[in-house]
Enzyme design. Structure first.
Site, PDB file in Angstrom:
ATOM      1  N   GLU A 162      -9.979 -33.483  63.408  1.00  0.00           N
ATOM      2  CA  GLU A 162     -11.298 -34.052  63.138  1.00  0.00           C
ATOM      3  C   GLU A 162     -11.523 -35.347  63.924  1.00  0.00           C
ATOM      4  O   GLU A 162     -12.615 -35.589  64.434  1.00  0.00           O
ATOM      5  CB  GLU A 162     -11.466 -34.308  61.636  1.00  0.00           C
ATOM      6  CG  GLU A 162     -11.611 -33.046  60.801  1.00  0.00           C
ATOM      7  CD  GLU A 162     -12.880 -32.270  61.113  1.00  0.00           C
ATOM      8  OE1 GLU A 162     -13.818 -32.858  61.701  1.00  0.00           O
ATOM      9  OE2 GLU A 162     -12.928 -31.079  60.774  1.00  0.00           O
ATOM     10  N   GLU A 165     -12.169 -34.272  67.546  1.00  0.00           N
ATOM     11  CA  GLU A 165     -13.460 -33.609  67.712  1.00  0.00           C
ATOM     12  C   GLU A 165     -14.613 -34.607  67.619  1.00  0.00           C
ATOM     13  O   GLU A 165     -15.557 -34.549  68.418  1.00  0.00           O
ATOM     14  CB  GLU A 165     -13.640 -32.522  66.657  1.00  0.00           C
ATOM     15  CG  GLU A 165     -12.750 -31.305  66.866  1.00  0.00           C
ATOM     16  CD  GLU A 165     -12.910 -30.274  65.766  1.00  0.00           C
ATOM     17  OE1 GLU A 165     -12.288 -29.205  65.868  1.00  0.00           O
ATOM     18  OE2 GLU A 165     -13.664 -30.539  64.788  1.00  0.00           O
ATOM     19  N   GLU A 166     -14.566 -35.509  66.649  1.00  0.00           N
ATOM     20  CA  GLU A 166     -15.700 -36.386  66.388  1.00  0.00           C
ATOM     21  C   GLU A 166     -15.741 -37.606  67.294  1.00  0.00           C
ATOM     22  O   GLU A 166     -16.819 -38.115  67.606  1.00  0.00           O
ATOM     23  CB  GLU A 166     -15.705 -36.818  64.923  1.00  0.00           C
ATOM     24  CG  GLU A 166     -15.936 -35.659  63.961  1.00  0.00           C
ATOM     25  CD  GLU A 166     -16.133 -36.128  62.528  1.00  0.00           C
ATOM     26  OE1 GLU A 166     -16.133 -37.365  62.296  1.00  0.00           O
ATOM     27  OE2 GLU A 166     -16.291 -35.277  61.640  1.00  0.00           O
TER      28      GLU A 166
END
Length: 278
Positions: A162, A165-166
């Site tokens: 995460e 990805e972010e």
């Protein structure tokens, strides 16, 4: 189990149906996968013959896996007493209980795992984002990178994914993981949410935000993050902020991950090593 024959009928007529192929489980049940097309009438006959035989054998539960492309068989199963257990992208699972007692079949998954990542650099800044959609859209709130643990994914790896990805930032294995919150009936008025906070060590400080979901991302002083009115007014958010402040003061212990080997796989065990050693 092979496709053996089941015979029924009167003296004037005898009807023979082939029993459906199935696998016996450790709980005196049967699992049947419908992997080839058959006429609805043929399926109905074979299903009834199978149910009759399994009852004679003392079987308890029947798990019926029907591929979506054979969905026309579902009404037949329902007419024979099956009910929906769960659905997947490729198949439907139906179940039936052959005994007259209340069934003891396990229900489908009742919890969803969520994860949040606490990434703190050497300047005591925490990695935060603003989201384009969802609950925090338009609030101006800076929040931790969060997401949902994917099927078969370790909680630690989900947190790292995460973050990547972010924000585009890379992080190392978590030094600590803290189970934080459980919310009941959080999804579809049924599924409960279990939320984990993982503390990560940054491997890179360069941010390249995810344009599709993230409005902005930055390294923010932990005190500034904790002081946000939105954080202070909500108990759950404030507890997360307290965790972050405790981490920067080196008072936070949390749970460390330990790989535990079994005869078939490796499991992740989360525990407080320091407490065990004392």
């Amino acid at each position: 189990m092979s496709g053996r024959k089941s015979t029924s009928g009167s003296s004037s007529q005898e009807v023979t149906s082939e029993v459906l192929n199935g696998e016996e489980d450790a709980y005196d049940g049967m699992t049947v996968k419908i992997e080839e097309r058959m006429e609805v009438g043929v399926f109905a006959s074979r299903l009834r013959a199978s149910m009759s035989l399994w009852k004679q054998q003392g079987k308890k539960g029947v798990w019926l896996n029907i591929k979506l492309k054979f969905a026309e068989l579902v009404p037949v199963a329902v007419q024979e007493g099956f009910w929906y257990h769960h659905a997947e992208p490729t198949h439907l699972m139906l179940v039936n209980w052959l005994l007259s007692t209340p069934h003891t079949l396990p229900i489908y998954a009742t919890h969803r795992l969520g994860v949040g990542a606490v990434v703190i650099n050497s300047k005591k800044e925490v990695l935060v984002v603003q989201e384009k959609s969802g609950y925090f859209r338009g609030t101006g709130v800076w929040k931790l990178p969060t997401g949902v643990v994917e099927e078969g994914e370790d909680v630690y790896n989900a947190a790292k994914r995460e973050v990547k990805e972010e924000t585009g930032a890379s992080s190392s294995n978590s030094s600590r993981c803290s189970f934080y919150m459980e919310s009941h009936k959080a999804h579809f008025n049924k599924i409960s949410d279990m939320f984990f906070i993982c503390v990560l060590e940054p491997k890179s400080l360069v941010i390249t935000k995810q344009d599709s979901e993230i409005l902005d991302a930055q390294w923010m002083p932990v005190e500034e993050y904790a002081a946000q009115p939105f954080v202070q007014k909500r108990e759950s958010m404030k507890k997360i902020a307290d965790l972050i402040l405790s981490k920067t003061s080196k008072n936070y212990t949390g749970f460390a991950r330990m790989g535990v080997h079994s005869s078939t796989s490796v499991h992740s065990l989360y525990l407080n090593n320091r407490e065990l050693m004392n």
